[in-house]
Design a protein around this motif. Structure first.
Motif, PDB file in Angstrom:
ATOM      1  N   LEU A 137      -0.206 -42.481  34.725  1.00 17.02           N
ATOM      2  CA  LEU A 137       0.472 -43.754  34.515  1.00 17.02           C
ATOM      3  C   LEU A 137       1.771 -43.882  35.308  1.00 17.02           C
ATOM      4  CD1 LEU A 137       0.046 -44.202  30.646  1.00 17.02           C
ATOM      5  CD2 LEU A 137      -1.442 -45.028  32.486  1.00 17.02           C
ATOM      6  N   ASP A 138       2.338 -42.772  35.724  1.00 18.01           N
ATOM      7  CA  ASP A 138       3.613 -42.774  36.458  1.00 18.01           C
ATOM      8  C   ASP A 138       3.359 -43.158  37.915  1.00 18.01           C
ATOM      9  OD1 ASP A 138       6.220 -42.445  37.268  1.00 18.01           O
ATOM     10  OD2 ASP A 138       6.202 -40.250  37.109  1.00 18.01           O
ATOM     11  N   LEU A 139       3.191 -44.443  38.141  1.00 16.61           N
ATOM     12  CA  LEU A 139       2.772 -44.941  39.451  1.00 16.61           C
ATOM     13  C   LEU A 139       3.765 -44.648  40.563  1.00 16.61           C
ATOM     14  CD1 LEU A 139       1.295 -48.386  38.330  1.00 16.61           C
ATOM     15  CD2 LEU A 139       0.060 -46.245  38.788  1.00 16.61           C
ATOM     16  N   ASP A 140       5.054 -44.657  40.251  1.00 15.85           N
ATOM     17  CA  ASP A 140       6.044 -44.412  41.304  1.00 15.85           C
ATOM     18  C   ASP A 140       6.500 -42.955  41.363  1.00 15.85           C
ATOM     19  OD1 ASP A 140       7.761 -44.231  39.130  1.00 15.85           O
ATOM     20  OD2 ASP A 140       8.933 -46.013  39.659  1.00 15.85           O
ATOM     21  N   GLY A 141       5.987 -42.120  40.462  1.00 16.47           N
ATOM     22  CA  GLY A 141       6.269 -40.689  40.497  1.00 16.47           C
ATOM     23  C   GLY A 141       7.692 -40.294  40.168  1.00 16.47           C
ATOM     24  N   ASP A 142       8.432 -41.155  39.436  1.00 13.73           N
ATOM     25  CA  ASP A 142       9.832 -40.844  39.150  1.00 13.73           C
ATOM     26  C   ASP A 142      10.035 -40.052  37.853  1.00 13.73           C
ATOM     27  OD1 ASP A 142       9.401 -42.796  37.230  1.00 13.73           O
ATOM     28  OD2 ASP A 142      11.110 -44.041  37.822  1.00 13.73           O
ATOM     29  N   GLY A 143       8.941 -39.747  37.155  1.00 14.95           N
ATOM     30  CA  GLY A 143       9.057 -38.971  35.931  1.00 14.95           C
ATOM     31  C   GLY A 143       9.396 -39.802  34.707  1.00 14.95           C
ATOM     32  N   LEU A 144       9.384 -41.118  34.845  1.00 18.61           N
ATOM     33  CA  LEU A 144       9.623 -42.051  33.749  1.00 18.61           C
ATOM     34  C   LEU A 144       8.577 -43.155  33.811  1.00 18.61           C
ATOM     35  CD1 LEU A 144      13.487 -42.464  34.122  1.00 18.61           C
ATOM     36  CD2 LEU A 144      12.308 -41.138  32.350  1.00 18.61           C
ATOM     37  N   LEU A 145       8.267 -43.740  32.672  1.00 16.74           N
ATOM     38  CA  LEU A 145       7.319 -44.852  32.639  1.00 16.74           C
ATOM     39  C   LEU A 145       8.036 -46.125  32.245  1.00 16.74           C
ATOM     40  CD1 LEU A 145       4.323 -43.235  30.721  1.00 16.74           C
ATOM     41  CD2 LEU A 145       4.616 -43.472  33.187  1.00 16.74           C
ATOM     42  N   SER A 146       7.870 -47.158  33.043  1.00 20.19           N
ATOM     43  CA  SER A 146       8.360 -48.477  32.662  1.00 20.19           C
ATOM     44  C   SER A 146       7.232 -49.208  31.939  1.00 20.19           C
ATOM     45  CB  SER A 146       8.782 -49.272  33.903  1.00 20.19           C
ATOM     46  OG  SER A 146       7.635 -49.603  34.679  1.00 20.19           O
ATOM     47  N   ARG A 147       7.591 -50.271  31.240  1.00 18.45           N
ATOM     48  CA  ARG A 147       6.574 -51.079  30.562  1.00 18.45           C
ATOM     49  C   ARG A 147       5.533 -51.567  31.565  1.00 18.45           C
ATOM     50  NH1 ARG A 147       6.779 -53.701  25.821  1.00 18.45           N
ATOM     51  NH2 ARG A 147       9.030 -53.409  25.727  1.00 18.45           N
ATOM     52  N   GLU A 148       5.998 -52.057  32.710  1.00 19.97           N
ATOM     53  CA  GLU A 148       5.081 -52.578  33.726  1.00 19.97           C
ATOM     54  C   GLU A 148       4.127 -51.492  34.220  1.00 19.97           C
ATOM     55  OE1 GLU A 148       5.100 -54.725  38.089  1.00 19.97           O
ATOM     56  OE2 GLU A 148       6.924 -54.734  36.907  1.00 19.97           O
TER      57      GLU A 148
END
Length: 84
Positions: free
Chosen positions: A12-23
């Motif tokens: 789910l971590d599409l941008d690979g930053d280690g955090l998940l946004s709602r989007e």
């Protein structure tokens, strides 16, 4: 913390930053949910609509900062999917 939760978080971590946004949660579950369910990463009933994905995000965002850490995410999905 389960290995399944780690695999799902990474998917789910599409941008690979280690955090998940709602989007990210909504977009990734919509795009990847069926293949994740087919691969056994999540139960098939875990692939739901935008409202259900948003509710999952809200349940997990314990500190209200509008992003999910791995720990916040795992605490909810392990319990909800019966992985702990």
């Amino acid at each position: 913390m389960s290995d399944k939760a780690r695999r799902l978080f990474e998917a789910l971590d599409l941008d690979g930053d280690g955090l998940l946004s709602r989007e990210e949660v909504i977009v990734a579950l919509r795009a990847k949910g069926p293949s994740l369910a087919a691969a056994g990463v999540i139960p098939s009933w875990g692939v739901q609509d935008t409202d259900a994905s948003s509710a999952l995000f809200d349940a997990a965002d314990q500190n209200g900062d509008a992003v999910l850490s791995f720990e916040e995410f795992t605490a909810v999905v392990d319990r909800r999917f019966g992985w702990n």
